[in-house]
Design an enzyme around this catalytic site. Sequence first.
Site, PDB file in Angstrom:
ATOM      1  N   HIS A 106       0.822  -1.208   0.000  1.00 42.65           N
ATOM      2  CA  HIS A 106       0.000   0.000   0.000  1.00 42.65           C
ATOM      3  C   HIS A 106       0.855   1.256   0.000  1.00 42.65           C
ATOM      4  O   HIS A 106       0.458   2.290  -0.540  1.00 42.65           O
ATOM      5  CB  HIS A 106      -0.943  -0.017   1.206  1.00 42.65           C
ATOM      6  CG  HIS A 106      -2.209  -0.764   0.936  1.00 42.65           C
ATOM      7  ND1 HIS A 106      -2.983  -1.307   1.927  1.00 42.65           N
ATOM      8  CD2 HIS A 106      -2.849  -1.054  -0.224  1.00 42.65           C
ATOM      9  CE1 HIS A 106      -4.043  -1.892   1.381  1.00 42.65           C
ATOM     10  NE2 HIS A 106      -3.972  -1.747   0.086  1.00 42.65           N
ATOM     11  N   ARG A 119     -10.838  -3.760 -11.543  1.00 37.15           N
ATOM     12  CA  ARG A 119     -10.799  -4.811 -10.525  1.00 37.15           C
ATOM     13  C   ARG A 119     -12.192  -4.952  -9.918  1.00 37.15           C
ATOM     14  O   ARG A 119     -12.703  -4.014  -9.295  1.00 37.15           O
ATOM     15  CB  ARG A 119      -9.784  -4.460  -9.436  1.00 37.15           C
ATOM     16  CG  ARG A 119      -8.377  -4.136  -9.931  1.00 37.15           C
ATOM     17  CD  ARG A 119      -7.475  -3.769  -8.768  1.00 37.15           C
ATOM     18  NE  ARG A 119      -6.147  -3.370  -9.175  1.00 37.15           N
ATOM     19  CZ  ARG A 119      -5.773  -2.107  -9.389  1.00 37.15           C
ATOM     20  NH1 ARG A 119      -6.662  -1.121  -9.239  1.00 37.15           N
ATOM     21  NH2 ARG A 119      -4.543  -1.826  -9.746  1.00 37.15           N
ATOM     22  N   ARG A 167     -11.517  -7.361 -15.348  1.00 33.33           N
ATOM     23  CA  ARG A 167     -11.001  -8.643 -14.860  1.00 33.33           C
ATOM     24  C   ARG A 167     -12.051  -9.277 -13.963  1.00 33.33           C
ATOM     25  O   ARG A 167     -12.529  -8.643 -13.012  1.00 33.33           O
ATOM     26  CB  ARG A 167      -9.714  -8.426 -14.062  1.00 33.33           C
ATOM     27  CG  ARG A 167      -9.110  -9.715 -13.507  1.00 33.33           C
ATOM     28  CD  ARG A 167      -7.863  -9.426 -12.684  1.00 33.33           C
ATOM     29  NE  ARG A 167      -8.171  -8.732 -11.443  1.00 33.33           N
ATOM     30  CZ  ARG A 167      -7.252  -8.159 -10.656  1.00 33.33           C
ATOM     31  NH1 ARG A 167      -5.979  -8.175 -10.996  1.00 33.33           N
ATOM     32  NH2 ARG A 167      -7.616  -7.557  -9.531  1.00 33.33           N
ATOM     33  N   GLU A 186      -0.057 -13.877 -16.314  1.00 35.53           N
ATOM     34  CA  GLU A 186       0.604 -13.725 -15.024  1.00 35.53           C
ATOM     35  C   GLU A 186       1.454 -14.947 -14.678  1.00 35.53           C
ATOM     36  O   GLU A 186       2.294 -14.885 -13.792  1.00 35.53           O
ATOM     37  CB  GLU A 186      -0.437 -13.521 -13.924  1.00 35.53           C
ATOM     38  CG  GLU A 186      -1.335 -12.317 -14.153  1.00 35.53           C
ATOM     39  CD  GLU A 186      -2.580 -12.366 -13.275  1.00 35.53           C
ATOM     40  OE1 GLU A 186      -2.625 -11.621 -12.300  1.00 35.53           O
ATOM     41  OE2 GLU A 186      -3.480 -13.169 -13.597  1.00 35.53           O
ATOM     42  N   ASN A 244       2.999  -7.721 -11.975  1.00 36.28           N
ATOM     43  CA  ASN A 244       3.305  -8.011 -10.572  1.00 36.28           C
ATOM     44  C   ASN A 244       3.421  -9.515 -10.347  1.00 36.28           C
ATOM     45  O   ASN A 244       4.423 -10.014  -9.812  1.00 36.28           O
ATOM     46  CB  ASN A 244       2.218  -7.432  -9.658  1.00 36.28           C
ATOM     47  CG  ASN A 244       2.105  -5.934  -9.785  1.00 36.28           C
ATOM     48  OD1 ASN A 244       3.031  -5.258 -10.218  1.00 36.28           O
ATOM     49  ND2 ASN A 244       0.956  -5.397  -9.407  1.00 36.28           N
ATOM     50  N   ASP A 245       2.383 -10.245 -10.738  1.00 35.11           N
ATOM     51  CA  ASP A 245       2.415 -11.695 -10.544  1.00 35.11           C
ATOM     52  C   ASP A 245       3.365 -12.376 -11.525  1.00 35.11           C
ATOM     53  O   ASP A 245       4.020 -13.368 -11.169  1.00 35.11           O
ATOM     54  CB  ASP A 245       1.011 -12.293 -10.678  1.00 35.11           C
ATOM     55  CG  ASP A 245       0.266 -12.317  -9.344  1.00 35.11           C
ATOM     56  OD1 ASP A 245       0.928 -12.509  -8.315  1.00 35.11           O
ATOM     57  OD2 ASP A 245      -0.955 -12.146  -9.336  1.00 35.11           O
ATOM     58  N   ARG A 267       6.191 -11.376  -3.566  1.00 34.37           N
ATOM     59  CA  ARG A 267       6.272  -9.939  -3.799  1.00 34.37           C
ATOM     60  C   ARG A 267       6.151  -9.098  -2.540  1.00 34.37           C
ATOM     61  O   ARG A 267       6.259  -7.875  -2.596  1.00 34.37           O
ATOM     62  CB  ARG A 267       5.224  -9.520  -4.820  1.00 34.37           C
ATOM     63  CG  ARG A 267       3.789  -9.727  -4.402  1.00 34.37           C
ATOM     64  CD  ARG A 267       2.887  -9.589  -5.616  1.00 34.37           C
ATOM     65  NE  ARG A 267       1.519  -9.285  -5.250  1.00 34.37           N
ATOM     66  CZ  ARG A 267       0.534  -9.210  -6.130  1.00 34.37           C
ATOM     67  NH1 ARG A 267       0.773  -9.399  -7.398  1.00 34.37           N
ATOM     68  NH2 ARG A 267      -0.689  -8.926  -5.736  1.00 34.37           N
ATOM     69  N   CYS A 275      -1.116  -4.259 -17.765  1.00 30.74           N
ATOM     70  CA  CYS A 275      -1.937  -3.583 -16.752  1.00 30.74           C
ATOM     71  C   CYS A 275      -1.305  -3.697 -15.374  1.00 30.74           C
ATOM     72  O   CYS A 275      -1.920  -3.365 -14.370  1.00 30.74           O
ATOM     73  CB  CYS A 275      -3.355  -4.161 -16.727  1.00 30.74           C
ATOM     74  SG  CYS A 275      -3.435  -5.917 -16.307  1.00 30.74           S
TER      75      CYS A 275
END
Length: 532
Positions: free
Chosen positions: A164, A267, A303, A392, A415-416, A426, A463
Amino acid sequence: MPEPLAPPSDEPLAADVDGEHERVSVALQAVADELNARAAAAGGDAQQVLEASALMAQDPAILDDVRARLQGGANAERATWDAYAGFRDLLTSMGGYMAERATDLDDVAQRVVARLRGVAAPGVPVSAEPFILIARDLAPADTATLDLEKTLALVTQDGGPTSHTAILARSKSLPAVVGVVGLLDAVADGQRVIVDARTGTVELDPDDAAVAAAEEERTARLGAASAPITEGALADGTKMPLLANVGSPKDAAKAIELGAEGVGLFRTEFLFLDSATAPTVEEQTAAYTELLQAFSGKKVVVRVLDAGADKPLSFLNDAHEENPALGLRGIRALRASEHILRDQLTALANAQAASDARLYVMAPMIADVEETEYFVGLGRELGLEVVGAMAEVPSIAVLADQVLEVADFVSIGTNDLTQYTLAADRQLGSVAALQDPWHPAVLRLIKMLGDAGARADKGVGVCGEAAADPALAVVLVGLGVTSLSMSASALADVRAELLTVTLDEAKARAERVLGARSAAEARQLAAASLVD
């Protein structure tokens, strides 16, 4: 550098259990009220983060745990501290999304204990002069309410690109470098520092010439980023759509204001994560229609629910898994509970019919062509026109030609993809250096996907958070990516950076970077190409 509270003492309970339990209850509610007030004032991504933290202060399971500890003889502060520690350890063990929330839980615990002590909660020191904030990590409430007139940049020792702290820094267009191992042992208050968020570097004790060069570059970039909003394009006129990642329909207005040409990642989890049961088709239809109508005539990529063991939902899958990041999540979890997926796809088809936005729907964690055929076939059956897959899992890049024979498009979640390619959680600080989308292994997988997309004449977007890095955005374009989606606040910087290169120059830079032996070397090669 903000310091946390010292842990509570182990002195035994010196008051009655009911009275102390009530005192903790009052402190929890006060913290929740404070966080909700900050959320309302902050808006945007920060509002969602702070509202989630407020819920952590209102969880009845915490009060139940505190009572049990009080009855065992612990004092109120120790009971509260240990109750939150227990939940934090549980989240950490779950990995993935839930592990990323452990730091948020620690912040709530600190605030509640401070209330019980009658002292101010730990926070960012007040300064009359502009400063670079350096910390082990920063609480969401503090990141969300930073004074941007005084805070020049943010650097943390812990955390990763999806923490965050990092997400909120990006939402505020605040230069940030996270996960700098050993940082606190090397820096002191008042030390001169240059933070380069483009390269992810922190330079200690720079000389006057380096400072002057950094200030000149900062002024130039601020000027470019404040230029009039235009469609995303390269210097030779090649179009490169710049889209926004959004978490709920209320984010639409801000994204459009900042120049989003559409949505590259919507999302849908906000409808599911705080519910004891799955939302109805009617509830979902209303939410999706609201978003699509806000982006009338524009591309909107949705998604479907990205959940599973690392985001436990009792109505989907709340079974304990030893390694949830590799467990029943994403499309696997939805396939095991197909009625939930069917309801969501039905609602999206309803919303598609009620608007003129160009709806694209994708599933998370697609691994191969068989999963692609399942999802695309179900989407077609339920009336969706454009159905694709998220990339991913490394296997989807290896099989990209097969997947793109079936899918209408692919969108890369960096990210993934980075996490799974490098086997690096991560959120773990111990492997934070590996959680870097600049790693040549990740870039080569993206190149495989881009090349397959070109052969099939189908779109391959990004994305993940990598798209918000202006220097990396250029490389991604050179690797064959056809659209970029990011936090809306990053759009201006990326738009300005793309206008500095032609498509041929972006391809040359990407080719150069692919030869790197590490993420750091990849950054250096990209930076070197700027002056060649």
